[in-house]
Design an enzyme around this catalytic site. Sequence first.
Site, short mmCIF file in Angstrom:
data_model
loop_
_atom_site.label_atom_id
_atom_site.label_comp_id
_atom_site.label_asym_id
_atom_site.label_seq_id
_atom_site.Cartn_x
_atom_site.Cartn_y
_atom_site.Cartn_z
N GLY A 1 -5.34 -2.93 5.59
CA GLY A 1 -4.34 -3.13 5.19
C GLY A 1 -4.76 -5.06 5.34
O GLY A 1 -4.99 -5.43 4.40
N ARG A 2 -5.46 -4.99 6.54
CA ARG A 2 -5.00 -6.23 6.45
C ARG A 2 -7.15 -6.34 6.45
O ARG A 2 -8.09 -7.17 6.08
CB ARG A 2 -5.51 -6.41 8.37
CG ARG A 2 -6.21 -5.16 9.21
CD ARG A 2 -5.96 -5.38 10.73
NE ARG A 2 -6.08 -4.54 11.35
CZ ARG A 2 -5.82 -3.04 11.35
NH1 ARG A 2 -4.79 -2.82 11.05
NH2 ARG A 2 -6.18 -2.28 12.09
N HIS B 1 -4.76 -33.73 17.81
CA HIS B 1 -3.92 -34.64 18.32
C HIS B 1 -2.80 -33.80 18.91
O HIS B 1 -1.21 -34.23 19.27
CB HIS B 1 -2.98 -34.84 17.46
CG HIS B 1 -4.14 -36.36 16.84
ND1 HIS B 1 -4.09 -37.62 17.29
CD2 HIS B 1 -4.85 -35.94 15.85
CE1 HIS B 1 -5.14 -37.94 16.88
NE2 HIS B 1 -5.71 -37.31 15.92
N LYS C 1 9.56 -0.79 14.75
CA LYS C 1 10.01 -0.62 13.09
C LYS C 1 10.88 0.72 13.79
O LYS C 1 12.85 1.03 12.74
CB LYS C 1 8.85 0.13 12.57
CG LYS C 1 8.53 -1.11 11.93
CD LYS C 1 7.08 -0.26 10.87
CE LYS C 1 6.15 -0.52 9.91
NZ LYS C 1 5.51 0.17 9.29
N GLU D 1 10.54 -4.31 4.86
CA GLU D 1 11.03 -6.00 4.14
C GLU D 1 10.10 -6.55 2.86
O GLU D 1 10.93 -6.77 1.53
CB GLU D 1 9.97 -7.01 5.22
CG GLU D 1 9.49 -7.13 6.38
CD GLU D 1 9.48 -5.88 7.57
OE1 GLU D 1 8.94 -5.45 7.18
OE2 GLU D 1 9.26 -5.77 8.85
N LYS E 1 0.50 -0.92 -0.18
CA LYS E 1 -0.09 -0.26 0.09
C LYS E 1 0.48 1.26 0.08
O LYS E 1 0.35 2.30 -0.64
CB LYS E 1 -1.30 -0.10 1.61
CG LYS E 1 -2.15 0.96 1.30
CD LYS E 1 -2.84 1.19 2.40
CE LYS E 1 -3.72 2.13 3.14
NZ LYS E 1 -4.12 2.00 3.50
N GLU F 1 -4.78 -7.18 15.29
CA GLU F 1 -4.06 -5.74 14.78
C GLU F 1 -5.43 -4.67 15.17
O GLU F 1 -5.38 -3.88 15.55
CB GLU F 1 -3.27 -6.39 13.38
CG GLU F 1 -2.68 -5.05 13.49
CD GLU F 1 -2.19 -5.01 11.67
OE1 GLU F 1 -2.49 -5.40 11.17
OE2 GLU F 1 -0.28 -4.70 11.88
C1 G6Q Z 1 -2.66 -4.45 8.26
C2 G6Q Z 1 -1.07 -3.67 8.37
C3 G6Q Z 1 0.30 -4.11 7.92
C4 G6Q Z 1 0.32 -3.67 6.62
C5 G6Q Z 1 1.77 -3.80 5.99
C6 G6Q Z 1 2.30 -4.04 4.86
O1 G6Q Z 1 -3.54 -3.33 8.80
O2 G6Q Z 1 -1.10 -1.96 8.00
O3 G6Q Z 1 -0.31 -5.67 8.15
O4 G6Q Z 1 -0.59 -4.46 5.90
O5 G6Q Z 1 2.72 -3.87 7.18
O6 G6Q Z 1 2.38 -2.94 4.59
P1 G6Q Z 1 2.03 -2.03 2.85
O7 G6Q Z 1 0.85 -2.57 2.33
O8 G6Q Z 1 2.45 -0.71 2.76
O9 G6Q Z 1 3.44 -2.57 2.48
#
Ligand code: G6Q
Length: 546
Positions: A275-276, A392, A512, A220, A214, A361
């Site tokens: 994001g989620r 199990h 971070k 990462e 996003k 989250e």
């Molecule tokens: C989700 C969070 C988080 C996000 C990641 C990736 O709701 O905001 O998990 O999706 O940190 O972010 P980017 O899509 O910006 O790389």
Amino acid sequence: MSMHHTEKNYQAAASMAWQALDSHYKQMRYLHLRDLFADDPLRGQRLVANAGDIFLDYSKNIITAETMALLVGLAEACHLKQKIAAMFRGDVINVTEQRPALHVALRMPEHAELKLDGINIIPGVHAVLRRMAAFSEQVRQGVWRGYTGKRIRNVVNIGIGGSDLGPVMAFEALRHYSQRDLAFHFISNIDGTDFQEVVGRLSPDETLFVVCSKSFSTLETMTNAQSARQWLVAKMGSEAAVAKHFVAVSTHAEAVAQFGIAPHNMFEFWDWVGGRYSLASAIGLSTMIAIGPDNFYALLAGFYGMDEHFHTAPLAENLPVILGLLTIWYNNFFGAQTLAVLPYDQYLKRFPAYIQQLAMESNGKQVTVDGSVVNYQTSPIYWGEPGTNGQHSFFQLIHQGTKLVPCDFIGFCQSLNPLGNHHDLLMANFFAQSESLAFGKTAQEVKADGVLDHLVAAHVFPGNRPSNTLLVKCLTPATLGQLLALYEHSVFTQGAIWNINSFDQWGVELGKVSAQRIYNELQHADPVLAHDSSTNSLIDRYRQMK
Ligand code: G6Q
């Protein structure tokens, strides 16, 4: 009425509803599901609800009709209906980031209208979907070719958090519907192992990277994407190859262009998609390539069906509301710390991890929307594994441990891979678990089995362990969409009652920033370390051993 008055009335009504539930709980905690079922032979037919293709049996919960009425009263006192309307209207409900949370707009049909700042956003949503569909078909049919003219055989999604868990969960869940001459891979972790173990096996000339971010600035994802770019360019011997092997999904066109991906290879989404909550946006591109546009549209229609149900059904018959309220019941009155999500379907193996992010989250918060610190519990810990594997390992604790773990059992009447008697055996276990959890086995019953006296105690199952059962005919793109929206809106319901902002995630920031500083300290031996004594000596040890 002044704002002050309105706020006071809200708090007074909510606090009365909490108190009513608290006194009710003081009676309910002595009841046993065995008695609740014995007293009402129709309980299993009464405490059920339906939405779309999803059937919910919530009779194996430690509740009565009064409990549900009081919980619905709490929802009303907390203005759940108004809060649902505000989300669907596009109000700025994510107050700390000053934006709406409009993932529901991603699932609306083309003719729908939803205005944000006077502009209907639905045509834009569908324009991107059409671009995704055209691109997916090109890849699926081998029209899209790599730099050397070969067709794409591997699709690698690079993303993390919301830009990874949705794609990987959905691909696994819908693998049955996927095109089998394409392989799908997911790289998320900054650990080079994740990258090497995926990319090491691939031919660059047949590989397409979908960089999902996003912000297009996540450490990462950017690190993995740079490594992928270097790997590709080194193997292909030309920068020009990037255009044929990389596409991006982002809200940030400039950063994408800077990375070297042309605007026509970028699929857009918007800052009002968290994001989620982004699987139904262009973040679902890898899913669409896997299952094809028609199936992806069916997934969206599934989401939309549950969205509409949540938006319009009365609270007492509203599936996500019922699930959310039951979670409140155990979390805030029984003091349950966790909730287990147990899909009896191997395709849903990443489903618990996805729901874990969604819930924890969103609602792992300690302040309300107006910034005051809560004096009640917020999100439980969500966790789980597919059945029957869990049986199990950790089910022992759920049956006989000292902790209360409410469970969601998710099962399907039809198998996508019918194989002898496997499915009936799977589902026999599915039904047996919730039955045993609820009713247990008394000392008397154990003795009647002829168990030796000194072993009786160890063989007793106390029962009264609550669960929901979600039973669906078949796992399809549409039913997956319904299930996902069901959990999204259950999480929304919980957040509304706790009066917290379910759509920000400030709790991921501190680490971070600190990592950035420590990274510099790991590169050179000289910076004097000014952390606490534990962190200082750990970093020192690492520097010596690296
Ligand atoms: C989700 C969070 C988080 C996000 C990641 C990736 O709701 O905001 O998990 O999706 O940190 O972010 P980017 O899509 O910006 O790389």
